[in-house]
Design an enzyme around this catalytic site. Structure first.
Site, PDB file in Angstrom:
ATOM      1  N   TRP A   1     -15.212   2.671  -7.584  1.00  0.00           N
ATOM      2  CA  TRP A   1     -15.560   1.380  -6.954  1.00  0.00           C
ATOM      3  C   TRP A   1     -14.358   0.917  -6.145  1.00  0.00           C
ATOM      4  CZ3 TRP A   1     -19.860  -2.104  -8.588  1.00  0.00           C
ATOM      5  CH2 TRP A   1     -19.797  -3.359  -7.984  1.00  0.00           C
ATOM      6  N   ASP A   2     -14.449   1.124  -4.829  1.00  0.00           N
ATOM      7  CA  ASP A   2     -13.296   0.846  -3.965  1.00  0.00           C
ATOM      8  C   ASP A   2     -13.423  -0.531  -3.310  1.00  0.00           C
ATOM      9  OD1 ASP A   2     -10.929   1.307  -2.636  1.00  0.00           O
ATOM     10  OD2 ASP A   2     -11.546   3.195  -1.736  1.00  0.00           O
ATOM     11  N   MET A   3     -12.328  -1.040  -2.794  1.00  0.00           N
ATOM     12  CA  MET A   3     -12.310  -2.347  -2.105  1.00  0.00           C
ATOM     13  C   MET A   3     -11.102  -2.313  -1.180  1.00  0.00           C
ATOM     14  SD  MET A   3     -10.965  -5.516  -1.826  1.00  0.00           S
ATOM     15  CE  MET A   3      -9.848  -5.815  -3.173  1.00  0.00           C
TER      16      MET A   3
ATOM     17  N   ARG B   1      -9.328  -2.794   8.454  1.00  0.00           N
ATOM     18  CA  ARG B   1      -9.908  -1.458   8.324  1.00  0.00           C
ATOM     19  C   ARG B   1     -11.312  -1.419   8.950  1.00  0.00           C
ATOM     20  NH1 ARG B   1     -11.363   2.980   3.758  1.00  0.00           N
ATOM     21  NH2 ARG B   1      -9.906   4.547   4.434  1.00  0.00           N
TER      22      ARG B   1
ATOM     23  N   ASP C   1      -2.718   5.391  -3.293  1.00  0.00           N
ATOM     24  CA  ASP C   1      -3.073   6.450  -2.338  1.00  0.00           C
ATOM     25  C   ASP C   1      -1.882   7.379  -2.113  1.00  0.00           C
ATOM     26  OD1 ASP C   1      -5.649   5.641  -2.021  1.00  0.00           O
ATOM     27  OD2 ASP C   1      -5.321   4.529  -0.175  1.00  0.00           O
TER      28      ASP C   1
ATOM     29  N   ASP D   1     -15.440   8.912   0.298  1.00  0.00           N
ATOM     30  CA  ASP D   1     -15.942   8.238   1.494  1.00  0.00           C
ATOM     31  C   ASP D   1     -16.590   9.224   2.477  1.00  0.00           C
ATOM     32  OD1 ASP D   1     -16.321   6.427   3.485  1.00  0.00           O
ATOM     33  OD2 ASP D   1     -14.220   5.836   3.669  1.00  0.00           O
TER      34      ASP D   1
ATOM     35  N   TRP E   1       0.867  -1.185   0.000  1.00  0.00           N
ATOM     36  CA  TRP E   1       0.000   0.000   0.000  1.00  0.00           C
ATOM     37  C   TRP E   1       0.909   1.241   0.000  1.00  0.00           C
ATOM     38  CZ3 TRP E   1      -1.558   3.134   4.627  1.00  0.00           C
ATOM     39  CH2 TRP E   1      -2.509   4.099   4.291  1.00  0.00           C
TER      40      TRP E   1
HETATM   41  C1  GLA Z   1      -9.147   4.119  -0.119  1.00  0.00           C
HETATM   42  C2  GLA Z   1      -8.922   4.861  -1.408  1.00  0.00           C
HETATM   43  C3  GLA Z   1      -8.799   6.332  -1.132  1.00  0.00           C
HETATM   44  C4  GLA Z   1     -10.044   6.824  -0.444  1.00  0.00           C
HETATM   45  C5  GLA Z   1     -10.270   6.037   0.834  1.00  0.00           C
HETATM   46  C6  GLA Z   1     -11.583   6.391   1.475  1.00  0.00           C
HETATM   47  O1  GLA Z   1      -8.025   4.125   0.678  1.00  0.00           O
HETATM   48  O2  GLA Z   1      -7.800   4.381  -2.073  1.00  0.00           O
HETATM   49  O3  GLA Z   1      -8.597   7.036  -2.339  1.00  0.00           O
HETATM   50  O4  GLA Z   1     -11.129   6.687  -1.307  1.00  0.00           O
HETATM   51  O5  GLA Z   1     -10.266   4.640   0.573  1.00  0.00           O
HETATM   52  O6  GLA Z   1     -11.833   5.670   2.610  1.00  0.00           O
END
Ligand code: GLA
Length: 728
Positions: A478-480, A444, A549, A368, A200
């Site tokens: 669309w996050d994960m 998380r 990120d 978020d 990460w």
């Molecule tokens: C992840 C994404 C970030 C952001 C956060 C929000 O880490 O990579 O860009 O959207 O979630 O919780």
């Protein structure tokens, strides 16, 4: 036709413009791999069996003479139990407990075009004439299992795709334990293995090691391709660099557990296998059923990594990505995450958007924190309705106000997840991935929804439809944000539990397929804590992915450099964020942050209100520059001219397809006192052309640009330059 069967020699020759892949049917029974590499049309002198030396300790397949040393011969697909001791490409367990396979050649078919895969992403053709497909059949001599080895040769690019389908034509249930999508038995071991490793905030760093005897493996056991190793590997010769030497790329079009390996055997050959991870994999295949393994895209280049990457870029940009946004200029967006985190309300967002709009930004992406009671990451995933304390008029009210400001609206969502503190979890605690009686491990502070379940997938489709059908959301991130623990599904039988990993990914693909087709006007961006699931499989549904990120420009240039091994610039989202960076606290000039973003899919996270007048002017200029160069960056040919993994600088060059425009980017890392600077040589320009550099108006011949080069001083930390050359 790029695939020829030479009846007399019993040879298949699969060709693209510059490459050939050659297979022999040996004694009407074994499939031997003879060649992958430079194109060969004249087969005069090609050996029957590519073997030398005495191999007296080898097992010899029944019915053959002593030459057929089964553990040394380059097989087209390796199987277990009859004397090949290298890692098998296929392993199954039969009802009687035996695990032996004995596949023999059982025919072939050559057809025009390329078929799509059932339930899985793959590269495609727009016209039948763009590719040809060969299917070779292998049948087990005892059991009713038939393998279809599928090869597809693109006529428009030097790429060959492969996948494997297993058919159970018998009556017993067979447990598949390993089905690799590709096997290539190379004749020697004198290669380096390149992998993309990371974490990460540090995705896709390039690592290169010489092969050694034994098995070298890259894999994921996370339920996603993951941050740490990507489903890509390359074997290259020792002299190979960006511009010269032979390299073989293997890229798996899959987003779940994967396994790529290079086995160097005692006799000095190297077997490459790549496919779904065989670790904790088991698939019960009943009589009459078939199993489809995902696609691997193989690219051979004899002009180094640069040419290999350009082939992947073009193929993935034009024949893997799909939909309305594939070839279009994407909306210039600002995402509020970096600037506000969870601390926002409607008025604040409108102000944030307005300021961005003043410098030319077209869309606000609300990240978020917009739903349930979410003010930290400890709750509400699954409760996908707007938090009225932040958004009193809901998402529609916000979208309406944004429209009045001249901005479109995008939304972050994490559909695969549930927080233990959520209405969804309170109503359906059985919907998350878990094993009865065991604690549910949090990551998380959230759990993963069980996408193998139909009811869960229907729930996700339902809320996505509810959000998207109003027509005012034009983009979805669309996050994960976590990987799977306690793998298994309550709805799968005991015998089928090891199907979980692959069924999860099939469930994900079903969701993405239906939603992207149902809402073709919505731009879907993939994300997984940045690049934790940035793989070729996701590109089929999401033409762009949040690359990392990490937005600090010095780290980002490495991440984007490594990502560009396979992924085109059009797929890599890259935003100007705050300085000092929130993660590593490094300060970075705005210009450099902007110039790194411009080398991919440009956008913003920084609050424009925090910028000085002077900085706002810089931003305006960069937005103007983006309008001028986006097409060359995203659709042109990319050349990596200097590597931040090897030097104190980084340089990218993009040349438009018609070679009329070239954009050169140069970034210094740390300043070097008394340095004479770094000169970079441009590539791929029009032969005998003359170009004008747009800022200075200075003219340069192609020869000067390519053979003399352009010099950059290294006199300041983190300095960057972008030069645009137009042909006259
Ligand atoms: C992840 C994404 C970030 C952001 C956060 C929000 O880490 O990579 O860009 O959207 O979630 O919780």
């Amino acid at each position: 036709m790029s695939i020829i069967f030479d009846e007399q020699r019993q040879i298949f020759n699969i060709s693209t413009s510059n490459t050939s892949y050659i297979i022999r049917i040996f004694q009407n029974r074994l499939l031997l791999h003879l060649h992958y590499g430079k194109r060969i049309d004249n087969l005069e002198g090609i050996p029957d069996v590519p073997l030398n030396g005495s191999l007296s300790m080898s097992a010899h397949a029944a019915g053959f003479d002593g030459r057929v040393a089964i553990d040394v011969l380059p097989q087209e697909y390796g199987f277990y139990g009859t004397g090949d001791y290298r890692t098998p490409s296929f392993l199954a367990e039969y009802e009687d407990g035996s695990r032996i396979s004995d596949f023999v050649y059982d025919g072939y078919q050559i057809v025009k075009g390329k078929q799509l895969l059932n339930g899985l992403p793959s590269t495609y053709v727009e016209e039948e004439s763009e590719a040809d497909t060969l299917e070779i059949y292998l049948a087990d001599r005892l059991k009713g299992i038939r393998l279809i080895l599928r090869y597809c040769a693109y006529n428009i690019l030097d790429a060959i795709t492969r996948n494997v389908i297993v058919e159970n034509n018998g009556t017993e249930c067979v447990k598949l334990k390993s089905v690799m999508s590709v096997c290539v038995d190379f004749a020697d071991m004198y290669y380096d293995l390149t992998r993309l490793q990371g974490a990460w905030l540090r995705e896709k760093h390039i690592e290169k090691n010489p092969l050694a005897h034994g098995r070298q493996v890259i894999d994921s056991k996370r339920g996603a391709s993951g941050h740490d190793l990507s489903p890509f590997m390359a074997l290259s010769r020792k002299n190979c660099d960006e511009v010269q030497g032979e390299v073989y790329g293997f890229s798996l079009v899959y987003s779940g557990n994967f396994e790529g390996s290079a086995d160097v055997s005692y006799s000095g050959g190297t077997r490459v296998n790549f496919g779904i991870n065989s670790f904790d994999f088991g698939w019960m295949l009943n009589g009459g059923e078939c199993f489809t393994a995902p696609e691997v895209v193989m690219v051979y280049s004899d002009e180094g990594f640069g040419k290999m990457s350009r082939t992947y870029h073009k193929l993935y940009r034009t024949r893997l990505c799909r939909g309305k946004y594939r070839d279009k200029k994407r909306p210039l967006l600002i995402n509020n995450w970096g600037a506000t985190h969870y601390d926002f309300n409607e008025d604040k967002l409108i102000l944030f958007a307005r300021r961005a709009n003043e410098v030319g930004v077209e869309m606000l992406v609300l990240d978020d924190g917009w739903f349930g009671k979410r003010n930290t990451d400890n709750c509400s995933l699954g409760d996908w309705y707007a938090d009225v304390t932040k958004l009193p008029n809901g998402l529609n009210g916000l979208a309406k106000r944004l429209k009045e400001e001249g901005m479109s609206f995008g939304l972050w969502i994490e559909p695969e997840m549930v927080s233990p503190d959520s209405d969804l979890y309170r109503t359906h605690p059985e919907w998350c991935v878990h094993v009865l009686g065991r604690e549910r491990t949090l990551s998380r502070r959230q759990l993963v929804l069980d996408l193998t379940r139909n009811d869960v997938r229907e729930f996700i489709k339902d809320f996505m439809r509810r959000l998207l059908s109003k027509g005012n959301i034009s983009y979805i991130k669309w996050d994960m944000n976590r990987n799977i623990t306690e793998a298994g599904s309550q709805l799968l039988d005991k015998a089928n539990q090891q199907e979980f990993w692959h069924r999860y990914i099939l469930g994900l693909y079903e969701l993405l397929e239906e939603l992207t087709l149902e809402f073709p006007d919505v731009l879907f961006e993939g994300c997984s804590g940045g690049g934790g699931r940035f793989d070729a499989g996701m590109l089929y549904y999401c033409p762009q992915v949040w690359t990392s990120d990490m937005c600090d420009a010095a780290e980002r240039m490495k991440i984007q450099y490594g990502t560009s091994m396979v992924m085109p610039a059009s797929t890599m989202s890259s935003h100007i964020a705050e300085s000092p960076d929130h993660h590593n606290m490094r300060s970075m000039p705005l210009e450099t942050r902007a110039d790194i973003s411009l080398s991919a899919q440009f956008g913003f996270e920084v609050d424009i209100a925090t910028l000085s007048e002077n900085e706002i002017e810089i931003v305006r200029e960069k937005v103007k520059l983006y309008d001028e160069i986006w097409q060359t960056i995203q659709q042109g040919d990319m050349y990596r001219l200097a590597s931040p993994f090897e030097e104190n600088c980084c340089s990218f060059l993009y040349v438009s397809e018609d070679k009329s425009e070239a954009v050169l980017m140069f970034y210094t890392l740390m300043a070097v006192p008394n340095s004479q600077g770094r000169r970079v040589m441009l590539k791929g320009l029009k032969p005998d052309g003359v170009y004008v550099e747009q800022q200075s108006g200075k003219k340069y011949s192609t020869q000067i640009l390519e053979d003399y080069g352009i010099s950059f001083p290294e006199d300041r930390d983190f300095k960057s330059s972008i030069m645009v050359f137009k042909e006259i």
